[in-house]
Each structure stands twice: as C-alpha cells, then as structure tokens.
Write a protein that holds these residues in place. Structure first.
Motif, PDB file in Angstrom:
ATOM      1  N   ASP A  67      48.315  19.507  22.241  1.00  0.00           N
ATOM      2  CA  ASP A  67      49.214  19.633  21.091  1.00  0.00           C
ATOM      3  C   ASP A  67      50.574  20.231  21.474  1.00  0.00           C
ATOM      4  N   LYS A  68      50.772  20.431  22.758  1.00  0.00           N
ATOM      5  CA  LYS A  68      51.995  21.114  23.187  1.00  0.00           C
ATOM      6  C   LYS A  68      53.234  20.240  22.941  1.00  0.00           C
ATOM      7  N   LEU A  71      44.917  29.837  15.641  1.00  0.00           N
ATOM      8  CA  LEU A  71      45.550  30.362  14.434  1.00  0.00           C
ATOM      9  C   LEU A  71      46.830  29.604  14.088  1.00  0.00           C
ATOM     10  N   ALA A  72      47.600  29.247  15.104  1.00  0.00           N
ATOM     11  CA  ALA A  72      48.895  28.593  14.851  1.00  0.00           C
ATOM     12  C   ALA A  72      48.729  27.200  14.241  1.00  0.00           C
ATOM     13  N   GLY A  73      47.482  26.738  14.147  1.00  0.00           N
ATOM     14  CA  GLY A  73      47.239  25.445  13.513  1.00  0.00           C
ATOM     15  C   GLY A  73      47.026  25.568  11.999  1.00  0.00           C
ATOM     16  N   LEU A  74      47.416  26.694  11.421  1.00  0.00           N
ATOM     17  CA  LEU A  74      47.129  26.935  10.000  1.00  0.00           C
ATOM     18  C   LEU A  74      47.920  25.990   9.080  1.00  0.00           C
ATOM     19  N   VAL A  78      57.983  20.370  13.122  1.00  0.00           N
ATOM     20  CA  VAL A  78      58.240  20.965  14.446  1.00  0.00           C
ATOM     21  C   VAL A  78      56.908  21.355  15.080  1.00  0.00           C
ATOM     22  N   PRO A  79      56.873  21.600  16.419  1.00  0.00           N
ATOM     23  CA  PRO A  79      55.624  22.042  17.054  1.00  0.00           C
ATOM     24  C   PRO A  79      55.058  23.268  16.350  1.00  0.00           C
ATOM     25  N   LYS A  80      53.739  23.363  16.368  1.00  0.00           N
ATOM     26  CA  LYS A  80      53.037  24.262  15.436  1.00  0.00           C
ATOM     27  C   LYS A  80      53.499  25.721  15.435  1.00  0.00           C
ATOM     28  N   HIS A  81      53.788  26.280  16.625  1.00  0.00           N
ATOM     29  CA  HIS A  81      54.163  27.696  16.658  1.00  0.00           C
ATOM     30  C   HIS A  81      55.527  27.956  16.020  1.00  0.00           C
ATOM     31  N   ARG A  82      56.343  26.884  15.903  1.00  0.00           N
ATOM     32  CA  ARG A  82      57.717  27.109  15.447  1.00  0.00           C
ATOM     33  C   ARG A  82      57.889  26.908  13.948  1.00  0.00           C
TER      34      ARG A  82
END
Lengths: 414, 373
Positions: free
Chosen positions: A401-402, A146-149, A188-192
């Motif tokens: 992807d981390k 999901l965080a790759g949206l 920024v990294p995907k979750h952020r």
C-alpha cells in the motif's frame, strides 16, 4: 551504581509516605489487595466513585500527576520522584486505572497540540479526575494497520462532520471527552490523509455500546458517529497531520503501559508455595522450579530494564522503542503462567468460582484475560516488527500500500 | 537511584574493547579451535600489560583495586570477542578463591603474582560426567599431599596452579571437603588435554599423585566456599555471556541486511525479523539482570545469591538463543566451518556448563527466592 535513595529522594519519600499514611482510603485496602488481574475490587463501595474521590483528594493536595507542570495541576516533579510516588501509593494506585488513558495518553497529546487556553481549561480536570478521557483510535477493520482507518471527517464551515465507527475504546461509557483520529482525505496515501480532534463525548450523534469480551467482562466499547459535529477549533495539529499527532499519543502509551507491568509471577509463586502435587509440595518439584526460575528471571529482567530506562530518563535522555519489550514479555508470560497454574491443579483448576478456586480464581481470570494483553496497544507481532526495524535496523516489511492513494488500496470489503 | 556504570568504568570498558577489536578478532579463537594454538599468549600478555588481571585485587596486594563493576564490563568485552585466554579461570575463579578464603599469608604470596600476571591460576572441581555434588568428590588430601583425578579443568593446560576441592578426613568439624592450592608444574602432576565442544577453553584432565599442596585458608568449609566462589563468578561469566550474545545478534543482523533471497534482503522477512527481535528481548532482559548483579557484587549485597542466579539463568538463555538462531539466520552458510557462527555456538554451550548446568542455577534461583515474592 546505587539503588538507594539520594538525600533529596529520601526526603521526598518521607513526605509522600506521611501524606499517604494520613489520607489514603484504608477502608478499601482489603478489597483492593484481593483485586484480580484486569479487575479492581472495592467491596461494598462503587469503584468509579472511589476512584474519583481518591484522585480529587490527591489533586487538591498537589499529588496528582506530579510530573506535570504546576499550572496543569501537577508539581513539576522529576521521573524518579514519579517512581517514588507510585511505590508509596502501592495498592491504592489500582484506583487510578480509570484515568490512565486520559492522563497517560490524551493529556500529553493535548499538551503538545492544543492551544494554551484549551490546555488551561482541560488538563487540570484530567489531573483531578473530574473529567475522564478516552482515546478513539482502533476501528473494526484497522487495528495493527491503524493508518488504514475509515472514520470520515468532512469540513462544513467552521465545523467538521464525523461519520464512522471506532472500537476497543476503553472507558468510553464513563468518559467526558475523547481524542479522535479521522480520515479527511482518501485521495492521498493513507498516512497523509488523517486528522486528529478532541470532542465532547456527550455530542449529539455519538452512540456508545459496550463490547462483551471473550472473557465475559465489558471494559471496552464500540463508538458510532452519526453526523457528529466538531468545531474546527478542536482540531489537534494540521489537517492531514493526524498521523504525527497519533505517534505522540502512542509513544506515551508505551510509557504509560510499559512502566509497571504485571507479569503473574507473584501469583504463581503464591500458588506453588502452598499447593501439593503427587504427595509433595509443588515448589519442590524440579519441573516447577525450572519454570519458576525462568519466569522470575524474566520478571526481574523487566523490572531492571525499567530501572535502567528511568536512570536514562532522569539524565534527560528520551526512552526509545526498546521499551516495547515490556508488554511483549509480560503478555505471553501471563498466559503461560495461568495455564501452568491451572494445569498443576488438574480438573479442579477449571473452577472459576472465587469462593472455591485457589487465590479467589485470579489465575483463572488471568487465563481468560491474558490473550488480550498480547493484542491491545500493539500486538506481539507488531511489537516484534518495531524492535526489528527501529531498534535492530532491519529492512522494512515490503508494503503493497506504500505511496498508493487510500481509496485505491485493496481491503477486505472490496 | 542510579542504575548505570560510572564514566570511569565505561572508559575502562572502551579501552578493553579497542584493544580486543585490534588484537582479538574471531581469528584468534579460530586458531585455538583449529588446534593451532592452545590459547592466545599475545592477547593474554596485552590484558596483563593493561593491568586487567588486578582489576579487583586490592592495591595492598598489588592490584589496581578499581572494583567489580569494572571487572564486569571487562568480562562483557572478553565474551564479545570470544577471547581464548585463561582470564576467567585465573581472575574470576582462582584469584577470587584466594581473596575470599586465603589466609593473610596466602594473599600476600599469591595475589601480587596473580595481579601482575606472573602466574596463572584455575579451579579444579569436576571428576566425572555427572553434575558434581558435595558427596561425589573423590580426590583426597592426606597430610599435605593430594591424590586424585580432575576430569575437566578449564585452562588446565595453561595454569601454573589450581585451587582444588578434595576430601580431607578429620580436618574439619562440619565438612569433609577442603580447598587446597596445588602447583601444576610439579612432577607428580600429569596433564592431558581433553577434547570438548569448545576447544578454545583449553580443557585438561589433571592427575595428582601425592602432589604437595597447601590448604587454602584456615578451617574453610570447601563445599560452601565453592558455592560462594561460583555465585560471584557466575556474575562475571554472565557478563561474558551477554557480550557473546550481543556479538552473535550483531552478526545475524548484519547478515540479514546483506543477504538477498526472493529479490529482497532476508532481514525484511518477518520469520527472521521476529526471531531476531526475540534474540534482542532475551539479551535485554539478561543485560538488565546482569547490571543488577554487578551492583550486588560491588556492594556485597545480601541479595547476591539470588541476583547471581538470576543473571546467570537469563544470560545463559540469551547466549544460547542468540548463538543458536544466529546459525539459523545464516542458513546453510551458518553450518560451515568457515563462518564464525559455530564459534559462538560452541562458546555459549560450554559457558552454560562451566559452573554447573542451567538446571543447577534454576534450582539455586528458586532456593534463593524470598518467601513472599
């Protein structure tokens, strides 16, 4: 250990029983009872109108979302009272399907992140069913991940401009509002880089198209955003804090879906009680009995597991990710049950005409709908990862992807 | 509704767990499996000293009388530690047979001695390598003696007496089967150890040659009595099974965190992760069914036969799956004699059979379902 009602619970149950006995739409009882898995039958009446009527009636008498605070339209009841209510509401709870997403997921997210004024404006109408909400999370290229949206939100003065596409949005076509997760920063990294909003589904630039599903029904939608403008006041949480907000929603999703889950056991039991195979009753066949025992043990296990979770809840403990087992067990079980039930009937089992097929073709409907149960709200594989990592404490999956900026992550399109 | 054990019951469990952690690690079972000892007399004495043999025996008969939920949690701990003692045979089976079906005089004679561990009992049913049925029993009672062979009796080499099912022509209106109590120390009894998949269960063939007996109870239908004893014992055995399943799962998880392959812990591979997630799911379902069955046992609920069969079926599945896949997670090391994996595998498969196999319990479960489930 005690499975009977306490004195207070018994008093509450009587009160509930009396009210439902007087007020429930008994004219729908027969059609609702014949509802198959994934469809609510209301006979000659419109299902959406009937759902809204029943919800409003409950709300006016203080019986909607009873565990919510009074100022939001609830009655501040405890989790055990919630269970008693749903046991007594019984078949009529099928009418509430329309409101599950709004009440079970959107409202808890709003309560946690919206302003008091916003909550005062929106939550009571979610409780009363006067306004229906949906959840705009999944995208064509990001389901489990999901965080790759990719749906973008760009700031323009006091507003945000949204462009992109969501998919698998239940009830978008009948919704008044929705909560929407977007990407506000690709560097920024995907979750952020995610931010959450709520929006009016009638906003200019929102285009809703139903998806024709593999089973022929259309319960879900694609939602397109073309320069849709959302006021910054409708942002939920910090800019870049959308992932945290979404976890609130998803945690509640697990509770809302995992609570009273269908497994298909009553349907297969009813079939084999009456069916004749090879000149004898199906239920007397050892192979059938073996399967039946396994399925009963699983469905009883789920029921008893949620009873344990409730006991924990009523003692003030927070139910953990172990509740992921409900859908994981039930999804595969439904698919197996449907397949087995049809198999017992030979080629006749292929018939989907409700007038001819056994049980108004509910096992056939289950066969065709159950693949989705193993995907929606967390695939079987994601749920196993959650159990393995968060319950058993096994090491995380290796992720390429981390720590990498979102726009540098390899994807199917690049 | 309150679906949890009481604080007192949990305290008993914690004490038992602490004692077994100290006194009964898997080395104890291993020495039984290696054939060095028949069972752990030290651990048995410790259990007796803690009063656990009298857990469910009413105080009037010399027991502690704290009830069945506590006994369930004790069983879970014994299962978790693979403890090789005659506890299950003596407490869940022989003691329960006397509590359930003995005459007042028999209760007064036997229960205080069972409670204080002065004597050990077992139950002797099986005679052939086929699943036992009401008509397959050949051992017979003539007058007040018993003659016949019981092929495999768990803890038969340790027990002082056995509750035996045998034909007793003419004594009963509805059944030709009775239960009787036989002194296993008597000279007419020959006991021969028999090798099984789990050597720590002290399985023994017992020959009775005109052995003096007393009939258990007054006009008891032997077959339905055994079914009832088994229903109740199935719940306690199911707790042993979930205890064992939890230990096997814990062992797999610990190993998967520590063992590296391809430069990372093997527990980070989905192939193994998902296997362990499935072990966890099977265990959780079984555990919840066991909790429900504990309630049915404690309250003498009408639902006991269904609750017992449900707990038994899912606990059997859970322990078999966890012990089997624990070996798989360990790879080659899991197939060595040195690693404990095979101890869980042996125990799980023996327990599966002990009260009649899985198919028997699946059948019982379906027979106990209400008409409109």
């Amino acid at each position: 250990m005690d499975f009977s009602d306490t004195k207070e619970e018994a008093v509450f149950r009587t009160e509930v029983k009396n009210w439902i006995g007087k007020e429930a739409p008994t004219y729908l009882f027969k059609s609702l009872s014949a509802s198959g898995f994934g469809s609510t039958r209301t006979g000659e009446y419109d299902p959406f109108e009937e759902a809204k009527k029943w919800q409003k009636k409950k709300a006016d008498a203080g019986w909607a979302c009873i565990q919510w605070p009074k100022e939001f339209g609830g009655r501040g009841a405890g989790p055990m009272d919630g269970v008693i209510w749903s046991q007594e509401e019984g078949i009529y709870s099928k009418l509430s399907g329309t409101f599950i997403i709004g009440q079970g997921m959107c409202a808890p997210t709003m309560m946690a992140y919206a302003t008091p004024e916003q909550n005062q404006r929106y939550i009571p109408k979610i409780a009363s069913g006067e306004e229906v909400w949906c959840q705009l999370f999944s995208e064509p290229a990001s389901g489990s991940d999901l965080a790759g949206l990719k749906t973008r939100a760009e700031k323009d003065g006091d507003e945000w401009v949204i462009n992109g596409q969501k998919i698998w949005t239940s009830g978008a076509h009948i919704s008044d509002y929705g909560i929407l997760i977007t990407r506000t920063d690709s560097e920024v990294p995907k979750h952020r880089g995610l931010t959450m909003f709520f929006l009016d589904m009638k906003s200019a630039g929102v285009d809703i198209r139903p998806i024709k599903q593999a089973n022929g029904d259309s319960g879900f939608n694609e939602v397109y955003f073309d320069n849709v403008r959302i006021p910054d006041a409708q942002r939920l949480g910090e800019v870049g804090g959308g992932w945290q907000v979404s976890l609130t929603t998803l945690m509640n999703e697990r509770l809302a879906i995992g609570g009273s889950i269908a497994t298909g056991f009553p349907e297969i039991k009813a079939l084999v009680d009456d069916l004749t195979i090879a000149g004898g009753r199906a239920i007397d066949n050892p192979a059938v009995r073996s399967k039946l025992a396994d399925w009963y043990a699983k469905s009883a296990g789920l029921k008893n597991t949620s009873a344990r979770a409730l006991t924990a809840l009523s003692k003030g403990e927070v139910p953990g990710p172990e509740n992921s087992i409900g859908k994981l067990v039930a999804g595969g079980m439904m698919q197996d049950i449907a397949k087995f039930g049809l198999d017992l009937q030979g080629l006749g089992g292929a018939i989907v005409d409700p007038a001819i097929a056994d049980g108004a073709a509910r096992l056939q409907a289950m066969l065709l709908r159950s693949p989705a149960v193993r995907i929606e709200g967390g695939t079987d594989q994601i749920l196993r990862n959650i159990i393995a990592e968060r319950v058993l404490g096994l090491p995380e999956e290796l992720r390429v992807d981390k720590g990498i900026a979102f726009n540098k992550i390899p994807s199917s399109n690049s | 509704m309150n679906f949890d054990f009481s604080q007192d019951e949990k305290m008993i469990r914690d004490q038992v767990s602490k004692f077994l952690d100290q006194q009964s690690d898997t080395k104890v079972m291993r020495s039984a499996v290696d054939g060095d000892t028949r069972y752990s007399a030290d651990v048995w004495k410790g259990l007796v000293d803690m009063g656990l043999t009298g857990t469910a025996i009413p105080a009037a008969y010399g027991g502690v009388g704290v009830g069945y939920p506590a006994l369930c949690l004790i069983a879970e701990q014994l299962g978790a530690h693979l403890t090789p003692t005659p506890f299950s045979s003596s407490v869940y089976l022989a003691t329960e047979a006397i509590i359930g079906f003995g005459t007042e005089a028999q209760k007064e004679t036997w229960l205080p001695k069972l409670a204080n561990g002065e004597i050990i009992g077992t139950i002797a049913i099986v005679e052939t390598v086929e699943e036992v049925t009401e008509t397959s029993i050949q051992a017979s009672i003539t007058g007040d003696t018993l003659t016949g062979r019981k092929l495999i009796v768990p803890d038969g080499g340790i027990a002082d007496f056995a509750v035996v099912i045998a034909k007793s022509p003419g004594t009963m209106a509805n059944s030709s089967l009775s239960l009787c109590i036989a002194d296993l120390q008597h000279e007419s009894v020959t006991r021969t150890p028999i090798e099984t998949i789990d050597p720590s269960k002290n399985s023994t063939t017992i020959d009775f040659q005109q052995t003096p007996i007393e009939i258990l109870g007054d006009q008891v239908d032997g077959w339905s009595a055994v079914r009832r004893i088994y229903d109740r014992a199935a719940i306690l055995f199911a707790f042993e099974q979930i205890g064992g399943a939890q230990s096997a799962l814990d062992m797999a998880v610990e190993y998967a965190k520590e063992r590296f392959a391809f430069g990372r812990p093997i527990g980070s591979f989905q192939g193994l992760k998902h296997m362990m997630a499935d072990m966890y799911v099977a265990l959780k379902l079984a555990e919840s069914n066991c909790y429900y069955a504990a309630w049915a046992l404690a309250t003498e609920s009408e639902e006991l036969p269904l609750a017992a069969a449900t707990a038994r079926v899912s606990a059997t599945q859970a322990f078999q799956l966890c012990s089997r896949d624990n070996i798989q997670v360990h790879g080659g090391m899991g197939f060595t004699w040195e690693f404990d994996c095979h101890l869980y595998y042996r125990r799980s498969n023996y327990l599966t059979l002990q009260l009649g196999g899985l198919a028997t319990w699946e059948d019982k479960l379906v027979s106990s379902l209400p008409d409109a489930a």
